[in-house]
Motif scaffolding. Structure first.
Motif, PDB file in Angstrom:
ATOM      1  N   ARG A 140       0.836  -1.214   0.000  1.00 50.29           N
ATOM      2  CA  ARG A 140       0.000   0.000   0.000  1.00 50.29           C
ATOM      3  C   ARG A 140       0.863   1.253   0.000  1.00 50.29           C
ATOM      4  NH1 ARG A 140      -3.307  -3.315   3.145  1.00 50.29           N
ATOM      5  NH2 ARG A 140      -2.367  -2.637   5.107  1.00 50.29           N
ATOM      6  N   ARG A 143       2.405   1.646  -3.450  1.00 54.42           N
ATOM      7  CA  ARG A 143       1.424   2.071  -4.462  1.00 54.42           C
ATOM      8  C   ARG A 143       1.049   3.539  -4.318  1.00 54.42           C
ATOM      9  NH1 ARG A 143      -3.508  -1.662  -4.679  1.00 54.42           N
ATOM     10  NH2 ARG A 143      -4.015  -0.267  -6.381  1.00 54.42           N
ATOM     11  N   LEU A 148       5.513   5.745  -9.236  1.00 53.81           N
ATOM     12  CA  LEU A 148       5.339   4.325  -9.529  1.00 53.81           C
ATOM     13  C   LEU A 148       4.942   4.128 -10.999  1.00 53.81           C
ATOM     14  CD1 LEU A 148       5.295   1.543  -8.033  1.00 53.81           C
ATOM     15  CD2 LEU A 148       2.853   1.896  -7.763  1.00 53.81           C
ATOM     16  N   ALA A 153       2.924  -0.919 -10.742  1.00 49.70           N
ATOM     17  CA  ALA A 153       1.625  -0.831 -10.070  1.00 49.70           C
ATOM     18  C   ALA A 153       0.809  -2.092 -10.348  1.00 49.70           C
ATOM     19  CB  ALA A 153       0.863   0.414 -10.518  1.00 49.70           C
ATOM     20  N   LEU A 156       2.216  -4.978  -8.308  1.00 55.59           N
ATOM     21  CA  LEU A 156       1.858  -4.843  -6.897  1.00 55.59           C
ATOM     22  C   LEU A 156       0.391  -5.188  -6.642  1.00 55.59           C
ATOM     23  CD1 LEU A 156       3.854  -1.624  -5.929  1.00 55.59           C
ATOM     24  CD2 LEU A 156       4.355  -3.988  -5.261  1.00 55.59           C
ATOM     25  N   ILE A 157      -0.475  -4.816  -7.582  1.00 58.37           N
ATOM     26  CA  ILE A 157      -1.896  -5.167  -7.450  1.00 58.37           C
ATOM     27  C   ILE A 157      -2.061  -6.682  -7.488  1.00 58.37           C
ATOM     28  CG2 ILE A 157      -4.120  -5.097  -8.657  1.00 58.37           C
ATOM     29  CD1 ILE A 157      -3.418  -2.169  -9.418  1.00 58.37           C
TER      30      ILE A 157
END
Length: 191
Positions: A140, A143, A148, A153, A156-157
């Motif tokens: 979090r 992000r 980024l 991104a 990471l999601i």
């Protein structure tokens, strides 16, 4: 006759003051003032401490000129160990990752260790869940950075979604183990 009544009154007053003073001494901060060796033994046994723990009490009380009553301590310790060496206590030991001092008698140890085994599973799941929550917090924070890239991104999601799924699986597993623990404890309570 009045002199006799006064002496009786004074004697009663002195006895009362003595009893009051000795009652206060037993509730003082030092366990050596008026030790209840059987109670100390029970408490140590109930905490899973070995019988040799009396040495710590002896060392503390020796400076105050008090000697331990080994027979009373051991009697209390044996009762405390019986209270400690249960599946419920074993579960607590395992789920908080405490060490076991090999104090349980052979007839109680298998059920106790079964509780420890289940508790350690709970501890491991909680540790893993904590690791996942820490990683999710880190994701979090990453992000939230304006610099980024789109691909980072997206990565990471995806990682976040995988971790969320793992956390849900851990919750299901934790609930299953807690049900198993409850059944195990109940089964051994009936024996």
């Amino acid at each position: 006759m009045q002199g006799g009544v006064k002496r009786l009154f004074r004697a009663g007053l002195l006895v009362g003051l003595f009893l009051l003073a000795s009652g206060c001494a037993s509730t003082g901060t030092s366990q050596c003032t008026s030790p209840n060796w059987e109670r100390l033994g029970f408490q140590d046994g109930e905490e899973g401490r070995p019988a040799s723990w009396i040495e710590k009490h002896q060392d503390k009380c020796a400076g105050e000129g008090r000697l331990a009553n080994l027979a009373l301590y051991q009697r209390g310790h044996q009762q405390g160990i019986k209270a400690y060496c249960t599946p419920t206590s074993g579960y607590r030991v395992g789920s908080f990752d405490r060490s076991y001092q090999n104090v349980c008698p052979s007839d109680l140890e298998p059920a106790f260790l079964g509780g420890v085994r289940i508790g350690k599973q709970v501890f491991a799941i909680r540790q893993r869940r904590s690791d996942i929550e820490n990683r999710l917090a880190s994701i979090r924070a990453m992000r939230a950075k304006p610099s980024l890239s789109t691909s980072e991104a997206a990565r990471l999601i995806q990682e976040s979604q995988q971790l969320e799924a793992q956390r849900e699986q851990l919750e299901v597993e934790l609930n299953r183990i807690k049900i198993e623990a409850k059944a195990y404890i109940e089964d051994h309570r009936l024996q």
